[in-house]
Design an enzyme around this catalytic site. Structure first.
Site, PDB file in Angstrom:
ATOM      1  N   SER A 223      38.582 -11.345  23.871  1.00 30.60           N
ATOM      2  CA  SER A 223      39.746 -12.226  23.776  1.00 30.60           C
ATOM      3  C   SER A 223      40.999 -11.623  24.410  1.00 30.60           C
ATOM      4  O   SER A 223      42.007 -12.324  24.580  1.00 30.60           O
ATOM      5  CB  SER A 223      40.035 -12.559  22.308  1.00 30.60           C
ATOM      6  OG  SER A 223      40.333 -11.380  21.580  1.00 30.60           O
ATOM      7  N   ASP A 252      28.021 -12.201  30.670  1.00 34.13           N
ATOM      8  CA  ASP A 252      27.077 -12.460  31.759  1.00 34.13           C
ATOM      9  C   ASP A 252      27.630 -13.515  32.719  1.00 34.13           C
ATOM     10  O   ASP A 252      27.469 -13.406  33.936  1.00 34.13           O
ATOM     11  CB  ASP A 252      25.737 -12.931  31.196  1.00 34.13           C
ATOM     12  CG  ASP A 252      25.037 -11.855  30.389  1.00 34.13           C
ATOM     13  OD1 ASP A 252      25.292 -10.663  30.632  1.00 34.13           O
ATOM     14  OD2 ASP A 252      24.228 -12.210  29.501  1.00 34.13           O
ATOM     15  N   ARG A 285      30.839 -23.361  24.511  1.00 32.36           N
ATOM     16  CA  ARG A 285      29.550 -24.047  24.400  1.00 32.36           C
ATOM     17  C   ARG A 285      28.558 -23.165  23.667  1.00 32.36           C
ATOM     18  O   ARG A 285      28.658 -21.928  23.705  1.00 32.36           O
ATOM     19  CB  ARG A 285      29.023 -24.382  25.796  1.00 32.36           C
ATOM     20  CG  ARG A 285      29.929 -25.295  26.597  1.00 32.36           C
ATOM     21  CD  ARG A 285      29.476 -25.400  28.040  1.00 32.36           C
ATOM     22  NE  ARG A 285      30.269 -26.365  28.787  1.00 32.36           N
ATOM     23  CZ  ARG A 285      30.180 -26.549  30.096  1.00 32.36           C
ATOM     24  NH1 ARG A 285      29.318 -25.839  30.815  1.00 32.36           N
ATOM     25  NH2 ARG A 285      30.942 -27.447  30.696  1.00 32.36           N
TER      26      ARG A 285
END
Length: 315
Positions: A223, A252, A285
Site C-alpha cells: 500500500s 505478479d 478483484r
C-alpha cells in the site's frame, strides 16, 4: 520487439476467505471458496501477455486434471505453451491460500514445479529464445535449476529479470547475472539484510543489491507503492487508491507489466506508473490470473490519472 520467456511455477490456487487467521489447533468457518489458475511464473506470464508482450512459458505440470486446466487457461490468455511439459510421477503444484481482510497467507505444494532440470530449461531456450529477449524467473521451481537457468540466460545475452520469491539467500555472484531484480519488503530483507520502509532504507537496500551486481532494483511496498533504481535515477512511486479485495496477484501483475513496458521501450518512470495502474486494478478483484487486467484497462486508467513517480536521486 522481443519476447518474454518465463521459467516458473504453474499452480492451481485453492483459496478460502475467513474473518481472521485460525489459531493453532483451531477450526473456524470460511466462505467464498475458489479454485483459480495461479503460480508466480504463470501469473507473471499472463500479466506480460495481457500487457501486449509476446510471452512463452517454460514449466512442468502433472498429468492430471489440474495440469490440463492450467495449460488451457494459460493458452487462452495468449501465452505460448510449447515449453510446458506434462510429467509423470508428480502432481500439479498446489497453492492453498487463506484470505482475510484483503491480506493472504499461502502454503505451496510444488509438485511438478520441481521436475525440470537445467538441461530442460536450456533446451527450451534453444527453441524459444533469441539475443535480447527477456528471461523472467522466480524461486518457486527447483532452486539449483533456477540459478543455473539465470546464468545461462545471461550468458546467451537475454535481459534477465528475477523475482526471488519465496525469499531465500541467493548464491554469491548470482546477482551479477541479473539485469533487474524485483523484491517485496520481506524478500529484500532476506536477500540483503535491509528492510525497506522509507526512502532512506530503499536507497540502502538498492545500494546493497546493486553492490552484489544487479543493474536495476525494484522494490514493491504494498500500500506504500514501489521504489525503483537504476544507474541514472532512484524513483518512488506512490500506490493508487483502490478498494482492496485480494492482494494475491498484485506483485505478479506489477512485474508482468514492467516486463511488457521494457520490451516496448518505455522508460522506467512511465513503466512504474503503468505497473502501478495494473496492480491497483488487480487488487480490486478476487483471485490470481482472473484478476489481471488487460492492456486496454491499464491504458484507460493510466491516461485518466497519469501517475508519476517522485525522483529521489538523479545522475
Amino acid at each position: 520487439m522481443g519476447r518474454v520467456i518465463v521459467f516458473g511455477s504453474m499452480n492451481m490456487d485453492l483459496t478460502v476467505e475467513c474473518d481472521r487467521m485460525p489459531r493453532a489447533g483451531e477450526t473456524i468457518e470460511g466462505r467464498g471458496f475458489l479454485s483459480n489458475a495461479g503460480g508466480k511464473g504463470a501469473n507473471q506470464a499472463v500479466a506480460a501477455a495481457r500487457m501486449g508482450a509476446e510471452t512463452h512459458m517454460v514449466a512442468a505440470v502433472g498429468r492430471d486434471a489440474f495440469g490440463d486446466e492450467l495449460i488451457s487457461q494459460l493458452a487462452d490468455a495468449g501465452v505460448g505453451c510449447a515449453g510446458v511439459c506434462p510429467v509423470d510421477g508428480s502432481a500439479t503444484g498446489i497453492a492453498t491460500i487463506i484470505r482475510t481482510s484483503g491480506d493472504n497467507r499461502i502454503i505451496l505444494s510444488p509438485g511438478a514445479n520441481h521436475a525440470l532440470v537445467a538441461a530442460d530449461v536450456s533446451a527450451a531456450l534453444d527453441d524459444l529464445a533469441e539475443y535480447g529477449d527477456v528471461f523472467l524467473t522466480q524461486l518457486e521451481c527447483d532452486p539449483e535449476t533456477t540459478f543455473a537457468a539465470i546464468r545461462e540466460a545471461h550468458g546467451r545475452g537475454l535481459y534477465t529479470i528475477v523475482n526471488p520469491a519465496p525469499a531465500q539467500v541467493l548464491p554469491e555472484g548470482l546477482l551479477g547475472c541479473v539485469d533487474l531484480v524485483c523484491v517485496n519488503e520481506t524478500e529484500c530483507h532476506t536477500i540483503c539484510g535491509v528492510l525497506p520502509t522509507d526512502d532512506e532504507t530503499c536507497l540502502a537496500a538498492s545500494d546493497a543489491l546493486m553492490g552484489q551486481g544487479a543493474t536495476t532494483v525494484v522494490v514493491t511496498l504494498g500500500s506504500h507503492g514501489a521504489f525503483a533504481r537504476d544507474a541514472s535515477q532512484a524513483l518512488a512511486m506512490p500506490a493508487l487508491p483502490a478498494e482492496v479485495v485480494d492482494t494475491t496477484c498484485a506483485g505478479d501483475t506489477f512485474l508482468g507489466s514492467l516486463v511488457a513496458s521494457h520490451l516496448a521501450g518505455i522508460d522506467l518512470a512511465e513503466a512504474m506508473g503503468r505497473a502501478t495502474c495494473a496492480s491497483s486494478i488487480a487488487v480490486s478483484r478476487l483471485g490470481a490470473q482472473r484478476s489481471i487486467p488487460s492492456l486496454v484497462e491499464v491504458d484507460r486508467l493510466f491516461d485518466d490519472v497519469r501517475p508519476r513517480p517522485r525522483t529521489i536521486l538523479s545522475a
